[in-house]
Design a protein around this motif. Structure first.
Motif, mmCIF file in Angstrom:
data_model
loop_
_atom_site.group_PDB
_atom_site.id
_atom_site.type_symbol
_atom_site.label_atom_id
_atom_site.label_comp_id
_atom_site.label_asym_id
_atom_site.label_seq_id
_atom_site.Cartn_x
_atom_site.Cartn_y
_atom_site.Cartn_z
ATOM 1 N N VAL A 71 52.612 141.277 -23.313
ATOM 2 C CA VAL A 71 51.361 141.810 -23.870
ATOM 3 C C VAL A 71 50.344 142.203 -22.793
ATOM 4 O O VAL A 71 49.386 142.918 -23.102
ATOM 5 C CB VAL A 71 50.703 140.808 -24.848
ATOM 6 N N LEU A 72 50.531 141.773 -21.558
ATOM 7 C CA LEU A 72 49.555 142.005 -20.500
ATOM 8 C C LEU A 72 50.211 142.728 -19.313
ATOM 9 O O LEU A 72 51.425 142.859 -19.255
ATOM 10 C CB LEU A 72 48.960 140.679 -20.022
ATOM 11 N N GLY A 73 49.375 143.173 -18.373
ATOM 12 C CA GLY A 73 49.891 143.703 -17.112
ATOM 13 C C GLY A 73 50.081 145.203 -17.057
ATOM 14 O O GLY A 73 50.547 145.720 -16.043
ATOM 15 N N GLY A 74 49.724 145.925 -18.128
ATOM 16 C CA GLY A 74 49.860 147.375 -18.120
ATOM 17 C C GLY A 74 48.648 148.053 -17.499
ATOM 18 O O GLY A 74 47.787 147.417 -16.886
ATOM 19 N N GLY A 75 48.568 149.372 -17.653
ATOM 20 C CA GLY A 75 47.414 150.115 -17.178
ATOM 21 C C GLY A 75 47.227 150.044 -15.676
ATOM 22 O O GLY A 75 48.160 150.249 -14.903
ATOM 23 N N GLU A 76 45.989 149.737 -15.244
ATOM 24 C CA GLU A 76 45.667 149.727 -13.823
ATOM 25 C C GLU A 76 46.469 148.683 -13.047
ATOM 26 O O GLU A 76 46.808 148.890 -11.884
ATOM 27 C CB GLU A 76 44.168 149.483 -13.628
ATOM 28 N N ALA A 77 46.772 147.562 -13.692
ATOM 29 C CA ALA A 77 47.558 146.532 -13.018
ATOM 30 C C ALA A 77 48.964 147.049 -12.703
ATOM 31 O O ALA A 77 49.492 146.830 -11.614
ATOM 32 C CB ALA A 77 47.638 145.279 -13.880
ATOM 33 N N GLY B 250 39.847 142.917 -17.914
ATOM 34 C CA GLY B 250 38.698 142.680 -17.056
ATOM 35 C C GLY B 250 39.082 141.935 -15.789
ATOM 36 O O GLY B 250 38.610 142.247 -14.687
ATOM 37 N N HIS B 251 39.976 140.954 -15.943
ATOM 38 C CA HIS B 251 40.464 140.198 -14.787
ATOM 39 C C HIS B 251 41.239 141.102 -13.841
ATOM 40 O O HIS B 251 41.051 141.055 -12.619
ATOM 41 C CB HIS B 251 41.355 139.051 -15.277
ATOM 42 N N TYR B 252 42.109 141.946 -14.405
ATOM 43 C CA TYR B 252 42.904 142.847 -13.575
ATOM 44 C C TYR B 252 42.013 143.864 -12.870
ATOM 45 O O TYR B 252 42.265 144.243 -11.727
ATOM 46 C CB TYR B 252 43.949 143.565 -14.422
ATOM 47 N N ALA B 253 40.966 144.328 -13.551
ATOM 48 C CA ALA B 253 40.057 145.304 -12.943
ATOM 49 C C ALA B 253 39.399 144.714 -11.694
ATOM 50 O O ALA B 253 39.250 145.395 -10.671
ATOM 51 C CB ALA B 253 39.000 145.730 -13.950
ATOM 52 N N ALA B 254 39.040 143.436 -11.764
ATOM 53 C CA ALA B 254 38.446 142.769 -10.607
ATOM 54 C C ALA B 254 39.451 142.658 -9.471
ATOM 55 O O ALA B 254 39.119 142.838 -8.293
ATOM 56 C CB ALA B 254 37.935 141.380 -11.005
ATOM 57 N N PRO C 196 51.285 134.909 -34.020
ATOM 58 C CA PRO C 196 51.856 136.256 -33.997
ATOM 59 C C PRO C 196 51.178 137.250 -34.935
ATOM 60 O O PRO C 196 51.192 138.451 -34.666
ATOM 61 C CB PRO C 196 53.321 136.015 -34.381
ATOM 62 N N ASP C 197 50.588 136.773 -36.037
ATOM 63 C CA ASP C 197 49.963 137.696 -36.996
ATOM 64 C C ASP C 197 48.459 137.887 -36.759
ATOM 65 O O ASP C 197 47.790 138.569 -37.537
ATOM 66 C CB ASP C 197 50.206 137.219 -38.425
ATOM 67 N N ASP C 198 47.913 137.319 -35.692
ATOM 68 C CA ASP C 198 46.487 137.435 -35.392
ATOM 69 C C ASP C 198 46.262 138.643 -34.481
ATOM 70 O O ASP C 198 46.069 138.518 -33.265
ATOM 71 C CB ASP C 198 45.987 136.154 -34.734
ATOM 72 N N HIS C 199 46.271 139.828 -35.085
ATOM 73 C CA HIS C 199 46.144 141.067 -34.321
ATOM 74 C C HIS C 199 44.848 141.104 -33.520
ATOM 75 O O HIS C 199 44.841 141.454 -32.326
ATOM 76 C CB HIS C 199 46.216 142.263 -35.278
ATOM 77 N N ALA C 200 43.738 140.739 -34.138
ATOM 78 C CA ALA C 200 42.442 140.758 -33.458
ATOM 79 C C ALA C 200 42.423 139.800 -32.279
ATOM 80 O O ALA C 200 41.858 140.106 -31.215
ATOM 81 C CB ALA C 200 41.336 140.411 -34.448
ATOM 82 N N GLY C 201 43.033 138.623 -32.458
ATOM 83 C CA GLY C 201 43.084 137.643 -31.368
ATOM 84 C C GLY C 201 43.833 138.168 -30.158
ATOM 85 O O GLY C 201 43.406 137.976 -29.010
ATOM 86 N N TRP C 202 44.946 138.850 -30.393
ATOM 87 C CA TRP C 202 45.728 139.420 -29.287
ATOM 88 C C TRP C 202 44.947 140.521 -28.588
ATOM 89 O O TRP C 202 44.978 140.637 -27.354
ATOM 90 C CB TRP C 202 47.068 139.944 -29.787
ATOM 91 N N MET C 203 44.241 141.335 -29.354
ATOM 92 C CA MET C 203 43.476 142.418 -28.744
ATOM 93 C C MET C 203 42.329 141.862 -27.893
ATOM 94 O O MET C 203 42.025 142.405 -26.825
ATOM 95 C CB MET C 203 42.932 143.345 -29.832
ATOM 96 N N GLN C 204 41.722 140.768 -28.325
ATOM 97 C CA GLN C 204 40.675 140.136 -27.525
ATOM 98 C C GLN C 204 41.265 139.580 -26.226
ATOM 99 O O GLN C 204 40.651 139.700 -25.158
ATOM 100 C CB GLN C 204 40.015 139.016 -28.329
ATOM 101 N N LEU C 205 42.443 138.974 -26.337
ATOM 102 C CA LEU C 205 43.111 138.442 -25.150
ATOM 103 C C LEU C 205 43.407 139.555 -24.154
ATOM 104 O O LEU C 205 43.187 139.413 -22.950
ATOM 105 C CB LEU C 205 44.409 137.737 -25.573
ATOM 106 N N LYS C 206 43.907 140.682 -24.653
ATOM 107 C CA LYS C 206 44.243 141.803 -23.776
ATOM 108 C C LYS C 206 42.989 142.371 -23.114
ATOM 109 O O LYS C 206 43.006 142.717 -21.922
ATOM 110 C CB LYS C 206 44.973 142.888 -24.567
ATOM 111 N N ALA C 207 41.894 142.449 -23.859
ATOM 112 C CA ALA C 207 40.650 142.968 -23.299
ATOM 113 C C ALA C 207 40.139 142.064 -22.171
ATOM 114 O O ALA C 207 39.688 142.543 -21.120
ATOM 115 C CB ALA C 207 39.594 143.097 -24.392
ATOM 116 N N ALA C 208 40.225 140.755 -22.366
ATOM 117 C CA ALA C 208 39.786 139.812 -21.337
ATOM 118 C C ALA C 208 40.662 139.930 -20.095
ATOM 119 O O ALA C 208 40.175 139.895 -18.960
ATOM 120 C CB ALA C 208 39.833 138.388 -21.885
ATOM 121 N N ALA C 209 41.978 140.083 -20.300
ATOM 122 C CA ALA C 209 42.900 140.205 -19.174
ATOM 123 C C ALA C 209 42.648 141.484 -18.391
ATOM 124 O O ALA C 209 42.738 141.502 -17.159
ATOM 125 C CB ALA C 209 44.337 140.167 -19.674
#
Length: 328
Positions: free
Chosen positions: A115-121, A64-68, A49-62
């Motif tokens: 944490v995921l599923g917002g924006g274009e998705a 990319g998947h949603y964009a596809a 829960p306290d790994d802010h950078a890790g969560w942001m990396q996860l969201k960025a990867a997701a």
């Protein structure tokens, strides 16, 4: 009873893919498991829960998947969409190519483990719902952690509902959500009721994440059997809660006062990690004298079979039937 009798000892065994589902559903299950029998999604571990950078990396990867996925659906969605803001809430307003009876509205809360599923998705999902129901769909692109923990998402959910109430009579509004979106849909109605807003005509909860304490039986029984969500989401829950009590009804609406809730449609599957959430929510609604339907699909994992299977099609038909009935 002996203190040693604290559970049932289950021998290690391989759970076969059932012949009781469609061929298409079985293929979907098989694709999500490695040759060694371990679900592919079990290979990934959520950040602490306290790994802010890790969560942001996860969201960025997701993203990319949603964009596809969005690119793959290009040309199949007919609804037009406009993005509006009300306060801090972002809403994607999708209007179908052919609008049915006027004034009908579907308010949709996307899933994604908070944490995921917002924006274009989220925008794409609003278009899909508008096409499916031939009505205006309001896809709520609520704020999410790690940047925006609770109560930001719930505040946005209520702001969006107020926005829709200003434009549609409550008797023509249906609210729905999948997984974490089901949590926000139910928690939002608890807030709306407390603040004196009218209830909508109906509520749809698809594999809802309504108990962040994960106290239900299926969190143990279906662990690693659910090929989509094989293990706990407790790290997501704690990230979303931001230190608040997970049993608070605004975080776990299963524990709230559900009296005067609208008629509800609750769905899950026998292999869904969240099956207990759906079963217990259905019972809690019934005990509160709320008309509620429970639909449990054979061998279905969290969120459905993730494709065009007969079971997914049946669920879509059942949802449309319920929504049309609630709109009258």
């Amino acid at each position: 009873m002996s203190d040693q009798k604290n559970g049932v000892l289950v021998q290690a065994r391989r759970i076969p893919f059932p012949s009781s589902v469609s061929k298409e559903a079985r293929v979907r299950l098989e694709r999500q498991v490695d040759e060694d029998g371990v679900p592919l999604n079990a290979r990934y571990t959520m950040p602490s829960p306290d790994d802010h950078a890790g969560w942001m990396q996860l969201k960025a990867a997701a993203e990319g998947h949603y964009a596809a996925a969005v690119k793959g659906l290009a040309g199949t969605l007919r609804a037009t969409v406009e993005t509006v803001r009300t306060g801090t809430a972002t809403i994607h307003v999708a209007t179908p190519e052919t609008l049915g009876v006027p004034h009908r509205a579907y308010v949709d809360f996307h899933g994604g483990a908070f944490v995921l599923g917002g924006g274009e998705a989220c925008r794409m999902q609003a278009q899909m719902q508008a096409d499916q129901h031939q009505a205006i769909c309001y896809g709520v692109d609520y704020r999410m952690p790690p940047e925006h923990p609770y109560p930001a998402g719930l505040d946005d959910a209520l702001a969006a509902y107020r926005y829709v109430l200003d434009r549609h009579p409550p008797s023509r509004i249906v609210v729905g959500g999948r997984s974490a979106g089901g949590n926000l849909a139910a928690a939002m109605l608890l807030r709306a009721k407390e603040e004196g807003f009218p209830m909508p005509a109906g509520l749809i909860l698809l594999s809802p994440q309504v108990d962040l304490t994960e106290s239900g039986d299926s969190f143990q029984v279906n662990q690693m059997v659910d090929v989509v969500l094989p293990t706990s989401l407790m790290r997501n829950n704690e990230l979303y809660a931001g230190g608040a009590d997970l049993s608070d009804p605004y975080l776990s609406p299963l524990f709230g006062d559900l009296t005067d809730f609208p008629p509800a449609f609750v769905q899950s599957g026998t292999r869904d990690l969240f099956l207990s959430n759906a079963v217990r929510m259905h019972r809690a609604l019934r005990q509160a004298n709320v008309a509620a339907e429970l639909h449990v699909f054979e061998a279905m994992p969290h969120g459905g079979f993730q494709g065009n299977t007969p079971e997914d099609d049946q669920l879509a038909v059942d949802i449309c039937r319920f929504v049309q009935a609630r709109w009258g």
